[in-house]
Design a protein around this motif. Structure first.
Motif, PDB file in Angstrom:
ATOM      1  N   LYS A 101       0.853  -1.183   0.000  1.00 56.64           N
ATOM      2  CA  LYS A 101       0.000   0.000   0.000  1.00 56.64           C
ATOM      3  C   LYS A 101       0.894   1.240   0.000  1.00 56.64           C
ATOM      4  O   LYS A 101       1.945   1.257   0.635  1.00 56.64           O
ATOM      5  CB  LYS A 101      -0.917   0.023   1.226  1.00 56.64           C
ATOM      6  CG  LYS A 101      -2.089  -0.946   1.156  1.00 56.64           C
ATOM      7  CD  LYS A 101      -2.995  -0.767   2.359  1.00 56.64           C
ATOM      8  CE  LYS A 101      -4.153  -1.759   2.333  1.00 56.64           C
ATOM      9  NZ  LYS A 101      -5.083  -1.481   1.231  1.00 56.64           N
ATOM     10  N   LEU A 102       0.447   2.256  -0.696  1.00 59.82           N
ATOM     11  CA  LEU A 102       1.188   3.514  -0.741  1.00 59.82           C
ATOM     12  C   LEU A 102       1.103   4.222   0.609  1.00 59.82           C
ATOM     13  O   LEU A 102       0.011   4.398   1.153  1.00 59.82           O
ATOM     14  CB  LEU A 102       0.604   4.415  -1.828  1.00 59.82           C
ATOM     15  CG  LEU A 102       1.234   5.801  -1.971  1.00 59.82           C
ATOM     16  CD1 LEU A 102       2.643   5.691  -2.530  1.00 59.82           C
ATOM     17  CD2 LEU A 102       0.371   6.680  -2.872  1.00 59.82           C
ATOM     18  N   VAL A 103       2.259   4.614   1.163  1.00 57.44           N
ATOM     19  CA  VAL A 103       2.256   5.335   2.440  1.00 57.44           C
ATOM     20  C   VAL A 103       2.885   6.720   2.330  1.00 57.44           C
ATOM     21  O   VAL A 103       2.641   7.579   3.177  1.00 57.44           O
ATOM     22  CB  VAL A 103       2.974   4.530   3.547  1.00 57.44           C
ATOM     23  CG1 VAL A 103       2.256   3.206   3.791  1.00 57.44           C
ATOM     24  CG2 VAL A 103       4.435   4.297   3.220  1.00 57.44           C
ATOM     25  N   ARG A 123      -4.258   3.309  12.215  1.00 57.65           N
ATOM     26  CA  ARG A 123      -3.314   3.361  13.330  1.00 57.65           C
ATOM     27  C   ARG A 123      -1.877   3.466  12.829  1.00 57.65           C
ATOM     28  O   ARG A 123      -1.041   4.139  13.445  1.00 57.65           O
ATOM     29  CB  ARG A 123      -3.481   2.109  14.194  1.00 57.65           C
ATOM     30  CG  ARG A 123      -2.573   2.042  15.416  1.00 57.65           C
ATOM     31  CD  ARG A 123      -2.859   3.147  16.403  1.00 57.65           C
ATOM     32  NE  ARG A 123      -2.075   2.996  17.616  1.00 57.65           N
ATOM     33  CZ  ARG A 123      -1.831   3.982  18.472  1.00 57.65           C
ATOM     34  NH1 ARG A 123      -2.335   5.193  18.257  1.00 57.65           N
ATOM     35  NH2 ARG A 123      -1.107   3.769  19.555  1.00 57.65           N
ATOM     36  N   PHE A 124      -1.572   2.824  11.696  1.00 59.95           N
ATOM     37  CA  PHE A 124      -0.229   2.908  11.115  1.00 59.95           C
ATOM     38  C   PHE A 124       0.121   4.357  10.795  1.00 59.95           C
ATOM     39  O   PHE A 124       1.202   4.841  11.144  1.00 59.95           O
ATOM     40  CB  PHE A 124      -0.154   2.052   9.845  1.00 59.95           C
ATOM     41  CG  PHE A 124       1.109   2.244   9.049  1.00 59.95           C
ATOM     42  CD1 PHE A 124       2.247   1.513   9.343  1.00 59.95           C
ATOM     43  CD2 PHE A 124       1.156   3.168   8.009  1.00 59.95           C
ATOM     44  CE1 PHE A 124       3.421   1.696   8.613  1.00 59.95           C
ATOM     45  CE2 PHE A 124       2.319   3.355   7.271  1.00 59.95           C
ATOM     46  CZ  PHE A 124       3.453   2.617   7.576  1.00 59.95           C
ATOM     47  N   PHE A 125      -0.789   5.068  10.127  1.00 61.11           N
ATOM     48  CA  PHE A 125      -0.517   6.462   9.778  1.00 61.11           C
ATOM     49  C   PHE A 125      -0.432   7.337  11.030  1.00 61.11           C
ATOM     50  O   PHE A 125       0.329   8.304  11.075  1.00 61.11           O
ATOM     51  CB  PHE A 125      -1.595   6.988   8.833  1.00 61.11           C
ATOM     52  CG  PHE A 125      -1.399   6.568   7.404  1.00 61.11           C
ATOM     53  CD1 PHE A 125      -0.544   7.269   6.575  1.00 61.11           C
ATOM     54  CD2 PHE A 125      -2.054   5.460   6.890  1.00 61.11           C
ATOM     55  CE1 PHE A 125      -0.349   6.884   5.252  1.00 61.11           C
ATOM     56  CE2 PHE A 125      -1.870   5.061   5.578  1.00 61.11           C
ATOM     57  CZ  PHE A 125      -1.011   5.774   4.755  1.00 61.11           C
ATOM     58  N   GLU A 126      -1.202   6.981  12.049  1.00 60.63           N
ATOM     59  CA  GLU A 126      -1.152   7.747  13.295  1.00 60.63           C
ATOM     60  C   GLU A 126       0.194   7.573  13.995  1.00 60.63           C
ATOM     61  O   GLU A 126       0.801   8.547  14.457  1.00 60.63           O
ATOM     62  CB  GLU A 126      -2.286   7.290  14.216  1.00 60.63           C
ATOM     63  CG  GLU A 126      -2.344   8.020  15.546  1.00 60.63           C
ATOM     64  CD  GLU A 126      -3.451   7.495  16.439  1.00 60.63           C
ATOM     65  OE1 GLU A 126      -3.367   7.682  17.665  1.00 60.63           O
ATOM     66  OE2 GLU A 126      -4.412   6.898  15.906  1.00 60.63           O
ATOM     67  N   LEU A 127       0.676   6.339  14.070  1.00 61.99           N
ATOM     68  CA  LEU A 127       1.931   6.066  14.766  1.00 61.99           C
ATOM     69  C   LEU A 127       3.140   6.616  14.011  1.00 61.99           C
ATOM     70  O   LEU A 127       4.084   7.126  14.619  1.00 61.99           O
ATOM     71  CB  LEU A 127       2.097   4.558  14.974  1.00 61.99           C
ATOM     72  CG  LEU A 127       1.148   3.886  15.968  1.00 61.99           C
ATOM     73  CD1 LEU A 127       1.344   2.375  15.959  1.00 61.99           C
ATOM     74  CD2 LEU A 127       1.372   4.433  17.379  1.00 61.99           C
ATOM     75  N   THR A 131      -3.794  11.165   2.729  1.00 57.51           N
ATOM     76  CA  THR A 131      -4.553  11.956   1.765  1.00 57.51           C
ATOM     77  C   THR A 131      -5.510  11.053   1.001  1.00 57.51           C
ATOM     78  O   THR A 131      -5.506   9.830   1.166  1.00 57.51           O
ATOM     79  CB  THR A 131      -3.614  12.648   0.763  1.00 57.51           C
ATOM     80  OG1 THR A 131      -3.032  11.653  -0.101  1.00 57.51           O
ATOM     81  CG2 THR A 131      -2.494  13.391   1.489  1.00 57.51           C
ATOM     82  N   LYS A 132      -6.302  11.649   0.147  1.00 59.85           N
ATOM     83  CA  LYS A 132      -7.252  10.872  -0.653  1.00 59.85           C
ATOM     84  C   LYS A 132      -6.544   9.907  -1.599  1.00 59.85           C
ATOM     85  O   LYS A 132      -7.126   8.913  -2.034  1.00 59.85           O
ATOM     86  CB  LYS A 132      -8.156  11.800  -1.455  1.00 59.85           C
ATOM     87  CG  LYS A 132      -7.419  12.648  -2.488  1.00 59.85           C
ATOM     88  CD  LYS A 132      -8.377  13.554  -3.253  1.00 59.85           C
ATOM     89  CE  LYS A 132      -7.648  14.379  -4.305  1.00 59.85           C
ATOM     90  NZ  LYS A 132      -8.573  15.262  -5.046  1.00 59.85           N
ATOM     91  N   TYR A 133      -5.280  10.182  -1.911  1.00 58.17           N
ATOM     92  CA  TYR A 133      -4.541   9.322  -2.829  1.00 58.17           C
ATOM     93  C   TYR A 133      -4.110   8.012  -2.174  1.00 58.17           C
ATOM     94  O   TYR A 133      -3.645   7.099  -2.851  1.00 58.17           O
ATOM     95  CB  TYR A 133      -3.311  10.061  -3.362  1.00 58.17           C
ATOM     96  CG  TYR A 133      -3.663  11.328  -4.092  1.00 58.17           C
ATOM     97  CD1 TYR A 133      -4.268  11.291  -5.346  1.00 58.17           C
ATOM     98  CD2 TYR A 133      -3.437  12.575  -3.514  1.00 58.17           C
ATOM     99  CE1 TYR A 133      -4.616  12.455  -6.011  1.00 58.17           C
ATOM    100  CE2 TYR A 133      -3.779  13.742  -4.170  1.00 58.17           C
ATOM    101  CZ  TYR A 133      -4.368  13.670  -5.421  1.00 58.17           C
ATOM    102  OH  TYR A 133      -4.717  14.826  -6.072  1.00 58.17           O
ATOM    103  N   HIS A 134      -4.235   7.919  -0.859  1.00 57.80           N
ATOM    104  CA  HIS A 134      -3.882   6.692  -0.159  1.00 57.80           C
ATOM    105  C   HIS A 134      -5.046   5.703  -0.083  1.00 57.80           C
ATOM    106  O   HIS A 134      -4.878   4.589   0.394  1.00 57.80           O
ATOM    107  CB  HIS A 134      -3.421   7.010   1.267  1.00 57.80           C
ATOM    108  CG  HIS A 134      -2.111   7.727   1.331  1.00 57.80           C
ATOM    109  ND1 HIS A 134      -2.018   9.099   1.302  1.00 57.80           N
ATOM    110  CD2 HIS A 134      -0.841   7.269   1.412  1.00 57.80           C
ATOM    111  CE1 HIS A 134      -0.745   9.454   1.375  1.00 57.80           C
ATOM    112  NE2 HIS A 134      -0.011   8.369   1.441  1.00 57.80           N
TER     113      HIS A 134
END
Length: 209
Positions: free
Chosen positions: A129-131, A177-181, A187-190
């Motif tokens: 997945k794009l991060v 939770r991954f993006f939070e940590l 963004t909408k592109y994710h």
């Protein structure tokens, strides 16, 4: 990525972390068990003056996994051209044809994909997945990329269970939770918008990102 040398020789990660650069997220995520993939985001720039003398054109055409490269005649010289709508920026054309330069600091940005897993041990195989995207391409040290990778690995090291692979860890805690940590912007592109995305999205009327 010599900045991560100490982490790998001491083996302090919860499990092995395979990383790759300049390849497509489908191939590495589906076949090579690559947990983190750093990928270019723009098609290669071609030096047409060198192609005829350096590249074996049929081999280069055959190397493209999406048939985006075809022979062409440029300024009266045999060369190649790229269909940019098809190109997935995997870099497979560069090894057999160096004039197809994909690592162009001026025109190319970098993206980071996470979570590829081929093995079906403990959990099912997964794609990346794009991060992170639009990362400056600053060779030879790529400091912006190194900073993001180290942040991801630090959070994984602190939060994952023993022997838990990176993709299994993300699957357990969830992408929100991954993006939070990791403190990476979401963004909408994710958002997964391909036809099979429903299986990986939260099937809920509540938006939690």
């Amino acid at each position: 990525m010599d900045e991560l040398h100490d982490e790998f020789i001491t083996e302090n990660m919860p499990n092995r972390v395979h990383m790759s650069t300049s390849c497509c997220q489908i191939n590495c995520g589906g076949q090579a068990d690559i947990a983190i993939n750093i990928q270019h985001t723009k098609p290669p720039k071609i030096n047409h003056d060198l192609v005829a003398n350096v590249c074996e054109r049929p081999t280069v055409v055959a190397r493209c996994p999406v048939a985006a490269i075809r022979p062409a005649l440029i300024n009266g010289k045999p060369s190649l051209e790229v269909d940019e709508k098809k190109c997935i920026c995997c870099g497979a054309c560069f090894p057999p044809c160096p004039p197809m330069q994909i690592n162009d600091p001026e025109n190319s940005k970098l993206a980071i994909w996470v979570g590829g897993k081929n093995s079906n041990a403990r959990s099912k195989p997964t794609f990346h997945k794009l991060v992170a995207a639009g990362i400056p391409n600053n060779p030879p040290r790529w400091p912006e990329v190194a900073t993001i990778i180290k942040k991801i690995l630090h959070v994984y090291k602190e939060d994952a269970r023993d022997w838990e692979r990176l993709s299994d860890w993300v699957d357990r805690i969830g992408w929100p939770r991954f993006f939070e940590l990791t403190e990476l912007p979401f963004t909408k592109y994710h958002i997964d918008n391909w036809h099979g995305a429903r299986r990986s999205l939260n099937a809920s009327t509540h938006i939690r990102f």
